[in-house]
Design an enzyme around this catalytic site. Structure first.
Site, PDB file in Angstrom:
ATOM      1  N   ASP A  59     -22.785   4.623   7.268  1.00 33.21           N
ATOM      2  CA  ASP A  59     -21.673   4.690   6.320  1.00 33.21           C
ATOM      3  C   ASP A  59     -20.527   5.473   6.960  1.00 33.21           C
ATOM      4  OD1 ASP A  59     -19.967   5.338   4.144  1.00 33.21           O
ATOM      5  OD2 ASP A  59     -21.655   5.232   2.750  1.00 33.21           O
ATOM      6  N   ILE A  60     -19.307   4.964   6.860  1.00 34.47           N
ATOM      7  CA  ILE A  60     -18.168   5.656   7.471  1.00 34.47           C
ATOM      8  C   ILE A  60     -17.870   6.989   6.798  1.00 34.47           C
ATOM      9  CG2 ILE A  60     -17.084   3.548   8.341  1.00 34.47           C
ATOM     10  CD1 ILE A  60     -15.094   3.739   5.997  1.00 34.47           C
ATOM     11  N   ALA A  83     -14.749  -1.465   3.897  1.00 29.21           N
ATOM     12  CA  ALA A  83     -14.150  -1.220   2.578  1.00 29.21           C
ATOM     13  C   ALA A  83     -14.894  -2.010   1.522  1.00 29.21           C
ATOM     14  CB  ALA A  83     -12.676  -1.630   2.573  1.00 29.21           C
ATOM     15  N   THR A 125      -4.300  -4.467   2.844  1.00 32.39           N
ATOM     16  CA  THR A 125      -4.152  -5.683   2.048  1.00 32.39           C
ATOM     17  C   THR A 125      -2.775  -5.762   1.419  1.00 32.39           C
ATOM     18  OG1 THR A 125      -4.939  -6.788   0.028  1.00 32.39           O
ATOM     19  CG2 THR A 125      -5.220  -4.415   0.142  1.00 32.39           C
ATOM     20  N   ASP A 126      -2.313  -6.986   1.170  1.00 27.19           N
ATOM     21  CA  ASP A 126      -1.038  -7.153   0.469  1.00 27.19           C
ATOM     22  C   ASP A 126      -1.128  -6.727  -0.985  1.00 27.19           C
ATOM     23  OD1 ASP A 126      -2.591  -9.243  -0.466  1.00 27.19           O
ATOM     24  OD2 ASP A 126      -1.134 -10.823  -0.026  1.00 27.19           O
ATOM     25  N   GLU A 127      -2.339  -6.512  -1.489  1.00 28.22           N
ATOM     26  CA  GLU A 127      -2.496  -6.119  -2.888  1.00 28.22           C
ATOM     27  C   GLU A 127      -1.937  -4.729  -3.180  1.00 28.22           C
ATOM     28  OE1 GLU A 127      -6.109  -7.146  -4.975  1.00 28.22           O
ATOM     29  OE2 GLU A 127      -6.688  -8.491  -3.358  1.00 28.22           O
ATOM     30  N   TYR A 153      -9.366  -1.213  -6.813  1.00 27.28           N
ATOM     31  CA  TYR A 153      -9.477  -1.623  -5.409  1.00 27.28           C
ATOM     32  C   TYR A 153      -8.172  -1.417  -4.667  1.00 27.28           C
ATOM     33  CZ  TYR A 153      -8.992  -4.770  -1.453  1.00 27.28           C
ATOM     34  OH  TYR A 153      -8.686  -5.294  -0.222  1.00 27.28           O
ATOM     35  N   SER A 154      -7.084  -2.000  -5.170  1.00 31.58           N
ATOM     36  CA  SER A 154      -5.813  -1.899  -4.448  1.00 31.58           C
ATOM     37  C   SER A 154      -5.309  -0.457  -4.412  1.00 31.58           C
ATOM     38  CB  SER A 154      -4.755  -2.826  -5.068  1.00 31.58           C
ATOM     39  OG  SER A 154      -4.541  -2.537  -6.435  1.00 31.58           O
ATOM     40  N   LYS A 157      -7.083   1.236  -1.559  1.00 28.02           N
ATOM     41  CA  LYS A 157      -6.550   0.801  -0.264  1.00 28.02           C
ATOM     42  C   LYS A 157      -5.174   1.416  -0.011  1.00 28.02           C
ATOM     43  CE  LYS A 157      -8.039  -1.726   2.332  1.00 28.02           C
ATOM     44  NZ  LYS A 157      -8.901  -1.480   3.523  1.00 28.02           N
ATOM     45  N   ASP A 273      -9.698 -14.411 -18.353  1.00 32.45           N
ATOM     46  CA  ASP A 273      -8.954 -13.907 -17.205  1.00 32.45           C
ATOM     47  C   ASP A 273      -9.398 -12.495 -16.832  1.00 32.45           C
ATOM     48  OD1 ASP A 273      -7.182 -14.034 -15.134  1.00 32.45           O
ATOM     49  OD2 ASP A 273      -5.376 -14.142 -16.371  1.00 32.45           O
TER      50      ASP A 273
END
Length: 336
Positions: A59-60, A83, A125-127, A153-154, A157, A273
């Site tokens: 694990d990092i 990630a 990521t672009d997110e 998540y985003s 990151k 959704d």
């Protein structure tokens, strides 16, 4: 040259390991992966005996393990793919994303400083930019677009990106960051849109699409992504962010309809959704093109055919996955 690839048993990391071993016969590639649900040793089976490849399970965020690895191997370059990356899972359990994506990144950079690594590259990521309106096709994410995240998540990151930039400014660590659009291709874990639709179509299961399927993504074939990272770690300017886009915008519905057409079968169903579902991502890759000469070479229609063929030809790879823990997750997310 020694390159540590973290998350190298995952989708993009695994493709990058294969890419680097094929291109550089004099490089040693060391893969560090914790083998969580999305890490798959089957992705690395055909290179495990390669004299230039070494696999380490870990694990990092495990500082002792990471420091021991750096002490033993003395790597030149670190490319951090490791990630937690699935938005739905981040909504269900945010904490694990904070640990792996933020703390793990800081541990890696501390090791880079301690052991004199010449380049640390953060795969982002672009997110982190949030989303764009559907009625403004002229708008694209550039490297100057403000960070405006939508999911745990985003957010994790984006936090990692900011820490990477801070380590560069504070400690002089030689870093680069890349922010890519949605990837697709071989070895993609079948919870993501494209592999999920391919596998379900092959198995005569319904193809679940969130909402109305109008959400737009810019699709990047994974080998094109690998070539961009290769250029950045060797020739990119230290301290810079580079956007990597596929120049292939499609609605989710268009993507699924293309898969159905290629496979020749498949029934779409629309499901509730996702919370905070971003409407559109679109990347401006002008910077990496102007500075490093990179452009994607795989059009979506070509890439999706290659991807579908890979999944048809490699059923054992994904059948082992969908028969395990993933099945419980799938039922939870789409069973209703």
């Amino acid at each position: 040259m020694k390159v540590v690839v973290t998350g190298g048993a995952g989708f993009i990391g695994g493709n990058f390991v294969h890419y680097m071993l094929n291109k550089y016969s004099d490089y040693k590639i060391i893969c560090l992966d914790a083998l969580t649900y999305a890490g798959n040793m089957d992705t690395l089976t055909n290179i495990m005996n390669n004299k230039n490849f070494k696999f380490i399970k870990g694990d990092i965020s495990d500082r002792k393990l990471v420091y021991n690895l750096f002490e033993d191997e003395k790597p030149d370059i670190i490319v951090n793919f490791a990630a937690e990356s699935h938005v739905d899972r981040s909504i269900e359990n945010p904490e694990i994303f904070l640990k792996n994506n933020i703390i793990g990144t800081s541990v890696l950079m501390d090791a880079c400083i301690k052991y004199g690594v010449t380049r640390y590259h953060q795969v982002s990521t672009d997110e982190v930019y949030g989303d764009l309106p559907l009625n403004r096709p002229d708008l694209l994410f550039t490297e100057e677009t403000p960070i405006r995240t939508s999911s745990p998540y985003s957010s994790s990151k984006a936090s990692a990106d900011l820490i990477v930039q801070a380590y560069h400014k504070t400690y002089g660590l030689p870093v680069t960051i890349s922010r890519c659009s949605n990837n697709y291709g071989p070895y993609h874990f079948p919870e993501k849109l494209i592999p999920l639709m391919i596998v379900n179509a092959i198995n005569d299961k319904p193809l679940p699409i969130y909402g109305t399927g109008e959400n737009v993504r810019d699709w990047l074939y994974v080998k094109d992504h690998c070539s961009a990272i290769d250029l950045i770690i060797h020739n990119g300017r230290v301290g810079e962010v580079y956007n990597i886009g596929g120049h292939n915008e499609r609605t989710n519905l268009q993507v699924v309809e293309t898969i159905i057409k290629e496979i020749g079968k498949g029934k779409i169903i629309f499901v509730e959704d996702r919370k905070g579902h971003d409407m559109r991502y679109a990347i401006d890759s002008t910077k990496i093109h102007n500075e490093l000469g990179w452009l994607p070479t795989t059009a979506f229609d070509e890439g999706i055919k290659k991807t579908i063929k890979w999944y048809i030809d490699n059923k054992p790879w994904w059948e082992n996955i969908i028969n395990g823990e993933y099945q419980n997750y799938y039922e939870k997310m789409y069973g209703k």
